[in-house]
Design a protein around this motif. Structure first.
Motif, PDB file in Angstrom:
ATOM      1  N   ASP B 253       0.829  -1.108  -0.018  1.00 28.19           N
ATOM      2  CA  ASP B 253      -0.117  -0.018  -0.022  1.00 28.19           C
ATOM      3  C   ASP B 253       0.768   1.260  -0.174  1.00 28.19           C
ATOM      4  N   ASP B 254       0.743   2.051  -1.129  1.00 32.97           N
ATOM      5  CA  ASP B 254       1.686   3.189  -1.164  1.00 32.97           C
ATOM      6  C   ASP B 254       1.281   4.223  -0.169  1.00 32.97           C
ATOM      7  N   ALA B 255       0.079   4.308   0.467  1.00 28.06           N
ATOM      8  CA  ALA B 255      -0.169   5.330   1.397  1.00 28.06           C
ATOM      9  C   ALA B 255       0.469   4.910   2.734  1.00 28.06           C
ATOM     10  N   ALA B 256       0.650   3.635   2.967  1.00 30.61           N
ATOM     11  CA  ALA B 256       1.044   2.994   4.289  1.00 30.61           C
ATOM     12  C   ALA B 256       2.784   3.613   4.273  1.00 30.61           C
ATOM     13  N   ALA B 257       3.254   3.324   2.934  1.00 31.60           N
ATOM     14  CA  ALA B 257       4.500   3.656   2.951  1.00 31.60           C
ATOM     15  C   ALA B 257       4.870   4.909   3.062  1.00 31.60           C
ATOM     16  N   TYR B 258       4.084   5.892   2.526  1.00 34.24           N
ATOM     17  CA  TYR B 258       4.309   7.244   2.408  1.00 34.24           C
ATOM     18  C   TYR B 258       4.216   7.867   4.080  1.00 34.24           C
ATOM     19  N   GLU B 259       3.351   7.178   4.738  1.00 36.97           N
ATOM     20  CA  GLU B 259       3.203   7.747   6.138  1.00 36.97           C
ATOM     21  C   GLU B 259       4.358   7.258   6.893  1.00 36.97           C
ATOM     22  N   ASP B 260       4.971   5.935   6.396  1.00 45.99           N
ATOM     23  CA  ASP B 260       6.175   5.697   7.203  1.00 45.99           C
ATOM     24  C   ASP B 260       7.618   6.177   7.049  1.00 45.99           C
ATOM     25  N   VAL B 261       7.489   6.898   5.642  1.00 43.99           N
ATOM     26  CA  VAL B 261       8.607   8.078   5.585  1.00 43.99           C
ATOM     27  C   VAL B 261       8.369   9.239   6.171  1.00 43.99           C
ATOM     28  N   SER B 274      -0.650   9.446  -5.550  1.00 40.85           N
ATOM     29  CA  SER B 274      -1.245  10.734  -6.126  1.00 40.85           C
ATOM     30  C   SER B 274      -2.242  11.497  -5.342  1.00 40.85           C
ATOM     31  N   ALA B 275      -2.876  11.283  -4.184  1.00 38.57           N
ATOM     32  CA  ALA B 275      -3.453  11.856  -3.447  1.00 38.57           C
ATOM     33  C   ALA B 275      -2.723  12.899  -2.546  1.00 38.57           C
ATOM     34  N   LYS B 276      -1.391  12.659  -2.499  1.00 37.79           N
ATOM     35  CA  LYS B 276      -0.583  13.462  -2.013  1.00 37.79           C
ATOM     36  C   LYS B 276       0.108  14.736  -2.770  1.00 37.79           C
ATOM     37  N   LEU B 277      -0.262  14.595  -4.003  1.00 39.29           N
ATOM     38  CA  LEU B 277       0.392  15.651  -4.893  1.00 39.29           C
ATOM     39  C   LEU B 277      -0.843  16.749  -4.899  1.00 39.29           C
ATOM     40  N   VAL B 278      -2.239  16.356  -4.469  1.00 40.86           N
ATOM     41  CA  VAL B 278      -3.008  17.555  -4.276  1.00 40.86           C
ATOM     42  C   VAL B 278      -2.679  18.505  -3.816  1.00 40.86           C
ATOM     43  N   GLY B 279      -2.820  19.759  -4.136  1.00 41.18           N
ATOM     44  CA  GLY B 279      -2.039  20.734  -3.392  1.00 41.18           C
ATOM     45  C   GLY B 279      -0.915  20.999  -2.787  1.00 41.18           C
ATOM     46  N   ASN B 280       0.144  20.216  -3.575  1.00 39.63           N
ATOM     47  CA  ASN B 280       1.383  19.877  -3.198  1.00 39.63           C
ATOM     48  C   ASN B 280       1.605  19.536  -1.679  1.00 39.63           C
ATOM     49  N   GLN B 281       0.574  18.697  -1.049  1.00 40.71           N
ATOM     50  CA  GLN B 281       0.716  17.898   0.006  1.00 40.71           C
ATOM     51  C   GLN B 281       2.102  17.721   0.497  1.00 40.71           C
ATOM     52  N   TYR B 282       2.869  16.823  -0.505  1.00 42.23           N
ATOM     53  CA  TYR B 282       3.806  16.052  -0.243  1.00 42.23           C
ATOM     54  C   TYR B 282       5.204  17.262   0.224  1.00 42.23           C
ATOM     55  N   LYS B 283       4.991  18.592  -0.455  1.00 42.74           N
ATOM     56  CA  LYS B 283       5.976  19.359  -0.424  1.00 42.74           C
ATOM     57  C   LYS B 283       5.778  20.069   0.830  1.00 42.74           C
ATOM     58  N   SER B 284       4.464  20.206   1.641  1.00 41.12           N
ATOM     59  CA  SER B 284       4.310  20.793   3.045  1.00 41.12           C
ATOM     60  C   SER B 284       4.662  19.662   4.064  1.00 41.12           C
ATOM     61  N   ASP B 285       4.473  18.389   3.670  1.00 39.00           N
ATOM     62  CA  ASP B 285       4.876  17.184   4.580  1.00 39.00           C
ATOM     63  C   ASP B 285       6.378  17.138   4.536  1.00 39.00           C
ATOM     64  N   PHE B 286       7.170  17.476   3.506  1.00 41.43           N
ATOM     65  CA  PHE B 286       8.658  17.112   3.569  1.00 41.43           C
ATOM     66  C   PHE B 286       9.772  18.160   3.308  1.00 41.43           C
ATOM     67  N   GLY B 287       8.911  19.203   2.764  1.00 41.18           N
ATOM     68  CA  GLY B 287       9.803  20.584   2.852  1.00 41.18           C
ATOM     69  C   GLY B 287      11.101  20.243   1.794  1.00 41.18           C
ATOM     70  N   ASP B 288      12.110  20.384   1.860  1.00 39.60           N
ATOM     71  CA  ASP B 288      13.220  20.034   1.147  1.00 39.60           C
ATOM     72  C   ASP B 288      13.683  18.695   1.189  1.00 39.60           C
TER      73      ASP B 288
END
Lengths: 302, 537
Positions: B253-261, B274-288
């Motif tokens: 499950d990709d979502a599980a992996a994402y949470e674990d990172v 892809s759910a984490k691309l919405v509104g650049n969620q991944y950028k606000s979660d991980f920054g640089d």
């Protein structure tokens, strides 16, 4: 009782053959070429398809394929997956983990469910009774993946590590058990309420036994028969049905294995898992039936 | 003299004064989210990324593609030279290289591996990569009446490619069936990696426990759970690994992996869900610790060029100009694609920008005019796709764009599985357009023209065929000088805007995230983490 158990075990053989045969046909009978999508955007090379078709006997009729599978199974050989992994290896890896998870779930639902059931059954109409009734309703109504996702992300839990130690399985186990837990609560409560009016309870109370002895030994023991039936059946269902929970917590059990195998059309894996689940059901059912005799001495086996 | 001694003594004292011999800080391990490989771990038998990333860690071939710019650099090969303009190639290996089992890496290991891969009864998925070596048709036979027919492929006459010759332990010679300038570039692909003698003793066992010659060796593989590789301290290549262990952990499950990172349980996810691309969620979660990088994957729409209407280049151009690519990208992909204006991915050597020009740009008026002027229009204006991946949204949006511009009804046509979809495409059964995607095997402009658009090419979904274009490709293929050849390929590509064989849509970019534990992160042009340059805290 020994003869009874033996007869039940012998009955398992045709059930086992029948179910695996059925599953085999359902899985392999799916339309489409299992290798068509395995090479990305490109067409799979002919040489590869020919090799795989021959290796996995896909050019034989379904029935012959099944017989070959069965023949190998007798010698303890479950066959291989498309990437050359021994299916037996996959199963010995995944089954203990799912078994652990299912056990945690069953223990959780038994402990919490029966306790809540007894509490509400003895205090019918009280505040606690109503509270539990409402919360069980919620548990039954909300799908397990919602409970799982909310629990995981709101509590910031991480996935279970590959070895799946007991401690890490507690929360996934409780989540997995949540639905059944509610049923157990209600089942216990109803039976308790019913049996409280029974003659033997009245007799026990009239004999001057302490209330805890009346409840614990006389009332509860008899009320447990349907609950034990439910718990037994649930053990199998929890093992096979843990796809969602195992996915959310990345538990490497049979749920995820089964799901992936269906997607990749690894029919050998699907059939083997189902076969073992059938065995689990049969054994647990037998145990449950034998337990009836312990709970209610009036039930006898010839 | 005395001063020198003191300095040494001081340094020694300083060393022993603090913690006793702290191991090198980089000497750690990290965990990557991974999926079970589809095939046994044999270089020429692996074509998907999950198996590929492990193969790359375990094996090193003749050449490497530099992580930064995908330029070819020598790895196990000392030199690859041709004296006759690219027909015969002499490969000299570096000496002193060893397999993980201690045996030396010799020329025979390459020749044996390539013979095995090319021999069709062995059924390796990348066998056709050896197609340009002389004698390939003797070791690789095709089914005479196709897969559906009753006949099976005849047994090949021999199991040795006549074009391969071992000269001595560190030299071998390769004769191609026709001159090729690209050959040294091609051999960097995983299919060309060598195999040790241990492989031939038991190929099946080897696929489960491969012995490589690369920067890492396999240390543990728990099926369906995780695979661990450990640094090969004997490695002779320049690309020595910095970390000790890399753990590939299976996630379904990709979502599980994402949470674990995110919470630091694991350290790397190559593509965020892809759910984490919405509104650049991944950028606000991980920054640089997040990167969005263009990769060597592009999307096209294939045209059924054998059908009336679709066989008219002007109709195809009209459809292409009717698609508002940027709008679809913004609305459907959160801006993670890059509109395409040519048939070659920008990460390729030989890429030229804006080759297509106006025909690949949205222009409603021009599109409508071309469409209206067409004598025959396609009967079935539709785009077929596989419903088992997330294509519905963009296909519908593209069709919508076409419909609005041209005023002709366009429909998305889903097929349940990718397998079913591909069977129909390959069998020329499509009645309308279909989606197509391509990922580079090796970083060259050639890889985007020959396999996709040449007459009868393996992935020419639209059965496009044009003699002048073919001739240009052939000229380029047989030009020995790589730079000159690249120019010819570019000329061939320049012919395409008029022919519009397929509709270029967009290039992909990949969104990757990693944990605080990783310090040096290089994503190569294939979108993969460069395992050897990673360092950890």
């Amino acid at each position: 009782m020994g003869r009874y158990a033996l007869r039940r075990l012998l009955q398992a053989i045709p059930v086992f053959i029948g179910t695996t045969f059925l599953i085999w046909f359902l899985v392999w009978g799916l339309p489409g070429d299992p290798f068509a999508g395995r090479c990305g955007e490109k067409k799979c090379p002919e040489a590869y398809v020919a090799y795989m078709t021959e290796k996995f006997n896909l050019d034989e009729p379904l029935f012959v394929q099944y017989l070959i599978y069965l023949k190998n199974l007798v010698t303890g050989n479950f066959g291989q997956t498309f990437n050359g992994t021994e299916i037996g290896e996959l199963l010995t890896q995944a089954f203990p983990i799912s078994m652990k998870l299912a056990l945690v779930a069953v223990v959780a639902e038994a402990l919490i469910g029966i306790t809540a059931g007894v509490l509400t059954g003895l205090r019918r109409g009280s505040f606690i009774d109503n509270l539990v009734l409402v919360s069980t309703l919620v548990l039954i109504a909300v799908p397990i993946f919602v409970i799982g996702l909310v629990a995981r992300y709101s509590l910031g839990l991480s996935s279970v590590s590959p070895e799946a130690p007991w401690v890490e399985l507690i929360i996934p186990g409780i989540i997995l058990a949540s639905g059944s837990m509610a049923y157990i609560t209600r089942l216990t409560r109803v039976n308790l309420v019913e049996n409280r009016r029974a003659d033997y309870v009245r007799t026990a109370v009239a004999k001057g036994l302490t209330p805890s002895r009346v409840t614990g030994v006389h009332l509860l023991r008899n009320s447990m028969i349907p609950v034990v039936t439910w718990l037994g059946l649930d053990l199998g269902a929890l093992m096979g049905g843990a796809i969602v929970t195992e996915g959310i917590f990345n538990i490497r059990g049979i749920g995820g294995l089964l799901f992936g195998a269906i997607n990749r059309r690894e029919s050998g894996v699907v059939v083997s898992i189902v076969a073992i689940l059938v065995l689990v059901y049969l054994v647990v059912n037998l145990l449950v039936d034998l337990l009836y005799g312990v709970l209610d001495p009036r039930i006898r086996y010839e | 003299m005395a001063v020198g001694l003191t300095a040494v003594a001081l340094a020694a004292a300083g060393c022993s004064g603090a913690d006793p011999v702290e191991p090198e800080k980089k000497d750690g391990s990290f965990i990557i989210s991974w999926g079970e490989p589809q095939n046994p771990l044999i270089p020429a038998g692996t074509s998907e990324t999950q198996g590929g990333v492990v193969i790359d860690a375990l094996f090193t071939g003749l050449t490497n593609y530099a992580a930064k710019d995908a330029k070819t650099e020598m790895a196990n090969a000392e030199s690859i030279t041709s004296a006759d303009n690219g027909k015969t190639w002499t490969v000299k290996l570096k000496s002193g290289w060893k397999w993980h089992d201690g045996t030396p890496v010799v020329a025979k290991n390459y020749v044996d591996a390539w013979n095995y891969a090319a021999y069709s009864p062995n059924g390796l998925i990348n066998g056709s990569f050896f197609g340009d070596i002389a004698g390939f048709d003797q070791v690789h036979t095709e089914d005479p009446d196709g897969e559906e027919g009753p006949k099976t492929a005849p047994k090949p006459a021999t199991d040795k490619l006549s074009g391969l010759k071992v000269i001595d332990d560190t030299t071998f010679e390769v004769t191609l069936s026709g001159a090729s300038n690209l050959w040294p570039v091609k051999v960097g692909y995983a299919a060309f990696m060598p195999l040790p003698d241990a492989f031939f003793a038991d190929p099946a066992k080897f696929g489960q426990a491969p012995i490589g010659n690369g920067p890492f060796k396999l240390s543990k593989w728990t099926k369906n759970t995780e695979l661990v590789v450990t640094r090969n301290d004997d490695y002779q290549g320049a690309d020595k690994a910095k970390v000790k262990d890399v753990i590939f952990r299976v996630y379904t499950d990709d979502a599980a992996a994402y949470e674990d990172v995110k919470n630091g349980t694991i350290d790397f996810q190559q593509q965020v869900p892809s759910a984490k691309l919405v509104g650049n969620q991944y950028k606000s979660d991980f920054g640089d610790r997040a990167i969005s990088k263009p990769i060597s994957v592009s999307a096209f729409i294939a045209m059924p060029t054998w059908l009336p209407g679709y066989n008219d280049p002007n109709v195809r151009k009209a459809i292409s100009m009717a698609i508002d690519r940027q709008l679809v990208i913004d609305k459907i992909f959160n801006g993670t694609r890059i509109p395409m204006n040519g048939w070659v991915n920008p990460n390729m050597s030989g890429y030229k920008a804006d080759v297509c020009g106006a025909p690949c740009k949205f222009d409603a008026a021009a599109a409508k005019a071309l469409w209206d002027a067409a004598p025959v229009k396609p009967k079935d204006l539709s785009i077929a796709y596989n419903g088992d991946a997330s294509h519905k949204d963009w296909v519908d949006a593209v069709c919508n764009s076409i419909q609005q511009t041209l005023g002709a009804e366009c429909k998305g046509k889903p097929f349940p599985t990718f397998g079913e979809f591909r069977t129909l495409v390959v069998g020329e059964k499509m009645t309308g357009m279909s989606r197509a995607g391509w990922q580079a095997d090796y970083p060259s402009i050639e890889n985007w023209l020959n396999p996709l658009l040449k007459t009868e090419a393996s992935s020419n979904d639209g059965k496009f065929s044009n003699p002048e274009f073919d001739a240009k490709l052939k000229e380029a293929d047989s030009t020995s000088d790589l730079a000159a050849a690249e120019k010819l390929y570019q000329e061939a590509e320049a012919m395409l805007p008029n022919l519009m064989p397929t509709i270029p849509m967009w290039h992909s970019s990949q969104q990757t995230v990693w944990s605080e534990k990783l310090t040096t992160v290089v994503i190569n042009t294939f979108g993969e983490l460069d395992l050897v340059s990673v360092t950890v805290k």
